[in-house]
Design an enzyme around this catalytic site. Structure first.
Site, PDB file in Angstrom:
ATOM      1  N   ASP A   1      10.675  -3.674  -5.905  1.00 21.33           N
ATOM      2  CA  ASP A   1      11.126  -4.787  -6.755  1.00 21.33           C
ATOM      3  C   ASP A   1      12.125  -5.687  -6.039  1.00 21.33           C
ATOM      4  OD1 ASP A   1       9.729  -4.096  -9.286  1.00 21.33           O
ATOM      5  OD2 ASP A   1      10.817  -2.235  -8.980  1.00 21.33           O
TER       6      ASP A   1
ATOM      7  N   VAL B   1      12.307  -6.576  -2.967  1.00 21.10           N
ATOM      8  CA  VAL B   1      11.774  -7.503  -1.955  1.00 21.10           C
ATOM      9  C   VAL B   1      10.743  -8.469  -2.551  1.00 21.10           C
ATOM     10  CG1 VAL B   1      12.177  -5.829  -0.102  1.00 21.10           C
ATOM     11  CG2 VAL B   1       9.903  -6.009  -1.073  1.00 21.10           C
TER      12      VAL B   1
ATOM     13  N   ASP C   1      13.054   1.210 -19.196  1.00 21.33           N
ATOM     14  CA  ASP C   1      13.013   1.817 -17.867  1.00 21.33           C
ATOM     15  C   ASP C   1      14.420   1.899 -17.254  1.00 21.33           C
ATOM     16  OD1 ASP C   1      11.042   2.731 -15.778  1.00 21.33           O
ATOM     17  OD2 ASP C   1      12.164   1.251 -14.610  1.00 21.33           O
TER      18      ASP C   1
ATOM     19  N   HIS D   1       6.246  -3.557 -13.084  1.00 22.80           N
ATOM     20  CA  HIS D   1       7.567  -3.388 -13.682  1.00 22.80           C
ATOM     21  C   HIS D   1       8.017  -4.790 -14.111  1.00 22.80           C
ATOM     22  CE1 HIS D   1      11.530  -2.041 -14.528  1.00 22.80           C
ATOM     23  NE2 HIS D   1      12.057  -2.101 -13.318  1.00 22.80           N
TER      24      HIS D   1
ATOM     25  N   GLU E   1      17.099   5.081 -16.248  1.00 24.24           N
ATOM     26  CA  GLU E   1      17.678   5.255 -14.909  1.00 24.24           C
ATOM     27  C   GLU E   1      19.202   5.268 -14.926  1.00 24.24           C
ATOM     28  OE1 GLU E   1      13.918   2.961 -12.771  1.00 24.24           O
ATOM     29  OE2 GLU E   1      15.875   2.001 -12.781  1.00 24.24           O
TER      30      GLU E   1
ATOM     31  N   SER F   1      12.501  32.035 -26.135  1.00 25.77           N
ATOM     32  CA  SER F   1      12.949  33.174 -26.947  1.00 25.77           C
ATOM     33  C   SER F   1      13.824  32.662 -28.106  1.00 25.77           C
ATOM     34  CB  SER F   1      13.787  34.115 -26.084  1.00 25.77           C
ATOM     35  OG  SER F   1      15.001  33.458 -25.737  1.00 25.77           O
TER      36      SER F   1
ATOM     37  N   TYR G   1       0.852  -1.199   0.000  1.00 29.01           N
ATOM     38  CA  TYR G   1       0.000   0.000   0.000  1.00 29.01           C
ATOM     39  C   TYR G   1       0.884   1.244   0.000  1.00 29.01           C
ATOM     40  CZ  TYR G   1      -4.442   2.409   0.717  1.00 29.01           C
ATOM     41  OH  TYR G   1      -5.564   3.194   0.544  1.00 29.01           O
ATOM     42  N   GLY G   2       1.895   1.226  -0.889  1.00 28.91           N
ATOM     43  CA  GLY G   2       2.825   2.363  -0.974  1.00 28.91           C
ATOM     44  C   GLY G   2       2.462   3.296  -2.108  1.00 28.91           C
TER      45      GLY G   2
ATOM     46  N   GLY H   1       3.410   7.187  -8.428  1.00 27.99           N
ATOM     47  CA  GLY H   1       2.209   6.757  -7.717  1.00 27.99           C
ATOM     48  C   GLY H   1       1.246   7.908  -7.446  1.00 27.99           C
TER      49      GLY H   1
HETATM   50  P1  NDP Z   1       6.781   1.270  -2.470  1.00 26.58           P
HETATM   51  O1  NDP Z   1       8.192   1.443  -2.068  1.00 26.58           O
HETATM   52  O2  NDP Z   1       5.906   2.458  -2.340  1.00 26.58           O
HETATM   53  O3  NDP Z   1       6.164   0.043  -1.653  1.00 26.58           O
HETATM   54  C1  NDP Z   1       5.795   0.190  -0.369  1.00 26.58           C
HETATM   55  C2  NDP Z   1       4.910  -0.979   0.012  1.00 26.58           C
HETATM   56  O4  NDP Z   1       5.691  -2.188  -0.018  1.00 26.58           O
HETATM   57  C3  NDP Z   1       4.373  -0.835   1.396  1.00 26.58           C
HETATM   58  O5  NDP Z   1       3.060  -1.358   1.432  1.00 26.58           O
HETATM   59  C4  NDP Z   1       5.329  -1.672   2.201  1.00 26.58           C
HETATM   60  O6  NDP Z   1       4.696  -2.146   3.338  1.00 26.58           O
HETATM   61  C5  NDP Z   1       5.575  -2.837   1.247  1.00 26.58           C
HETATM   62  N1  NDP Z   1       6.824  -3.533   1.571  1.00 26.58           N
HETATM   63  C6  NDP Z   1       8.076  -3.016   1.614  1.00 26.58           C
HETATM   64  N2  NDP Z   1       8.963  -3.952   1.990  1.00 26.58           N
HETATM   65  C7  NDP Z   1       8.240  -5.083   2.188  1.00 26.58           C
HETATM   66  C8  NDP Z   1       8.589  -6.411   2.583  1.00 26.58           C
HETATM   67  N3  NDP Z   1       9.850  -6.758   2.825  1.00 26.58           N
HETATM   68  N4  NDP Z   1       7.593  -7.316   2.697  1.00 26.58           N
HETATM   69  C9  NDP Z   1       6.310  -6.984   2.432  1.00 26.58           C
HETATM   70  N5  NDP Z   1       5.920  -5.752   2.051  1.00 26.58           N
HETATM   71  C10 NDP Z   1       6.874  -4.824   1.924  1.00 26.58           C
HETATM   72  O7  NDP Z   1       6.693   0.645  -3.935  1.00 26.58           O
HETATM   73  P2  NDP Z   1       6.299   1.389  -5.276  1.00 26.58           P
HETATM   74  O8  NDP Z   1       4.853   1.649  -5.278  1.00 26.58           O
HETATM   75  O9  NDP Z   1       7.253   2.507  -5.529  1.00 26.58           O
HETATM   76  O10 NDP Z   1       6.636   0.245  -6.338  1.00 26.58           O
HETATM   77  C11 NDP Z   1       5.778  -0.887  -6.489  1.00 26.58           C
HETATM   78  C12 NDP Z   1       5.950  -1.425  -7.886  1.00 26.58           C
HETATM   79  O11 NDP Z   1       5.525  -0.433  -8.812  1.00 26.58           O
HETATM   80  C13 NDP Z   1       7.375  -1.774  -8.254  1.00 26.58           C
HETATM   81  O12 NDP Z   1       7.357  -2.903  -9.068  1.00 26.58           O
HETATM   82  C14 NDP Z   1       7.836  -0.552  -9.051  1.00 26.58           C
HETATM   83  O13 NDP Z   1       8.859  -0.838  -9.971  1.00 26.58           O
HETATM   84  C15 NDP Z   1       6.527  -0.222  -9.782  1.00 26.58           C
HETATM   85  N6  NDP Z   1       6.430   1.147 -10.246  1.00 26.58           N
HETATM   86  C16 NDP Z   1       6.611   2.172  -9.358  1.00 26.58           C
HETATM   87  C17 NDP Z   1       6.455   3.476  -9.771  1.00 26.58           C
HETATM   88  C18 NDP Z   1       6.534   4.582  -8.774  1.00 26.58           C
HETATM   89  O14 NDP Z   1       6.065   5.666  -9.078  1.00 26.58           O
HETATM   90  N7  NDP Z   1       7.079   4.415  -7.587  1.00 26.58           N
HETATM   91  C19 NDP Z   1       6.167   3.811 -11.180  1.00 26.58           C
HETATM   92  C20 NDP Z   1       5.885   2.660 -12.003  1.00 26.58           C
HETATM   93  C21 NDP Z   1       6.048   1.375 -11.538  1.00 26.58           C
HETATM   94  P3  NDP Z   1       5.520  -2.434   4.706  1.00 26.58           P
HETATM   95  O15 NDP Z   1       6.638  -1.464   4.795  1.00 26.58           O
HETATM   96  O16 NDP Z   1       4.457  -2.277   5.695  1.00 26.58           O
HETATM   97  O17 NDP Z   1       5.993  -3.826   4.576  1.00 26.58           O
END
Ligand code: NDP
Length: 335
Positions: free
Chosen positions: A82, A84, A190, A107, A194, A249, A25-26, A133
């Site tokens: 990615d 984890v 992608d 991804h 980077e 300009s 839920y990030g 996001g």
């Molecule tokens: P985030 O870093 O925002 O993810 C956070 C989430 O991952 C939280 O819910 C966190 O919960 C959970 N998490 C982190 N570590 C663990 C763990 N060890 N075990 C279980 N849950 C875990 O991720 P993003 O949204 O940035 O990226 C998600 C996907 O989207 C990736 O594949 C990325 O490549 C892709 N993507 C991302 C973009 C972006 O804008 N960021 C753009 C396009 C694609 P908790 O800490 O509670 O465990």
């Protein structure tokens, strides 16, 4: 010519009777979950019971343990970092998958390089937003949508594309358009983006101007701190990379289009890019990045420390204090 799909090509009924699960839920997880719910598909959120889960509860969801979501959902979005994903997949998802389930990645990396190998009896698809996001939610609320690259790697159900399009519609992406791609194409493009040394080019420009006797604050405002560069980037998205120059300009046009061309060596650049693409495709980059993770991100931490100690960062700190600029905490820095 690549194929695009829009709202009219996608039918939410392809998900009828399906429970959609969102693991994480990030950045992406929260935005995609909120968008899906507003589209009439309330997802089940899977997360550890911590601050992210708390946010999900505040948003009106009932987050559950990841294995439970993997077992109950028919379509599972994997929206955690990615690096984890492979372990979480191995420990909490793999054993719970049932025939006909769908696994959706944002991804291509882990599938492309074989870090996750789903069983043959599930659909494996990708919806990779070309949007941060936060933007995924903002664009949905504005009603404009955002583009994504989609792919079907494994089509067990024989309905994987219809399901992918329905999910893309649910998160609001077909509103602007999704493009049929592949896990490989998305990953290479992608990663290549980077790997460009843009940050170091910026720093070198700063160093050269300071050396020439100009004020760090004036330089930083011009380089990026004023926010003008963000408006400029938006102009490229709206008008096109070169056509945006019509907003500038004639002096700026002469500089960007004619003078700058002299500094550019197309053959050397293309050669460098070919090597970079090869290093991604052959797995050289992936091997090094995997080793870096295995050994505790030591090099990444060293480079963070070097950059933090660079005079440009100190000048930036001073400038942002003077401007009363709130700096967003760097959540993803290595701590
Ligand atoms: P985030 O870093 O925002 O993810 C956070 C989430 O991952 C939280 O819910 C966190 O919960 C959970 N998490 C982190 N570590 C663990 C763990 N060890 N075990 C279980 N849950 C875990 O991720 P993003 O949204 O940035 O990226 C998600 C996907 O989207 C990736 O594949 C990325 O490549 C892709 N993507 C991302 C973009 C972006 O804008 N960021 C753009 C396009 C694609 P908790 O800490 O509670 O465990």
């Amino acid at each position: 010519m690549a194929k695009f799909y829009f709202d009219d090509d996608a039918d939410l009924s392809a998900l009828e009777g399906s429970l959609v699960g969102i693991i994480g839920y990030g950045n992406q997880g929260r935005s995609q979950a909120l968008n899906l719910r507003d589209s009439g598909i309330t997802p089940l959120i899977g997360n550890l019971d911590d601050a992210y889960a708390e946010q999900a509860r505040k948003d009106g969801f009932d987050p559950r343990p990841i294995p439970e979501v993997a077992g109950r959902a028919n379509a599972v979005f994997l929206l955690i970092p990615d690096e984890v994903q492979p372990q979480v997949y191995r420990d909490m998802i793999h054993a719970h998958l049932k025939p006909g389930n769908l696994l959706c990645f944002a991804h291509g990396y882990n599938i492309q390089f074989g870090f996750i190998e789903p069983p043959a009896f599930v659909d494996v698809v990708m919806i990779a937003p070309r949007m941060l996001g936060r933007g995924v939610r903002e664009a949905f609320v504005k009603g404009v949508g955002f583009p994504s690259l989609i792919a079907v790697q494994q089509d067990y159900s024989q309905k994987a594309l219809a399901r992918t399009l329905a999910l893309s519609k649910g998160i609001g992406s077909t509103r602007m358009g999704v493009l049929m791609s592949s896990f490989e194409e998305e990953t290479v493009i992608d990663l290549l983006g980077e790997h460009q040394p843009a940050l170091y080019a910026l720093r070198a420009e700063y160093e050269a101007l300071v050396e020439a006797g100009y004020s760090p604050e004036a330089i930083l405002l011009d380089l990026y701190a004023s926010g003008e560069s963000a408006v400029w980037a938006q102009a490229a998205a709206d008008l096109g990379s070169f056509d945006r120059m019509k907003l500038a300009s004639h002096t700026a046009q002469f500089g960007h289009l004619v003078w700058a061309q002299r500094q550019f060596d197309p053959e050397r650049t293309r050669e460098r890019l070919r090597t970079m693409i090869q290093d991604i495709k052959s797995g050289i980059f992936t091997r090094e990045w995997t080793e870096e993770q295995r050994t505790g991100l030591v090099r990444l931490q060293q480079v963070w420390a070097q950059n933090r100690a660079h005079p440009m960062m100190e000048a930036e700190e001073r400038l942002y204090r003077i401007l009363g600029r709130r700096r967003i905490p760097a959540k993803k820095t290595v701590r």
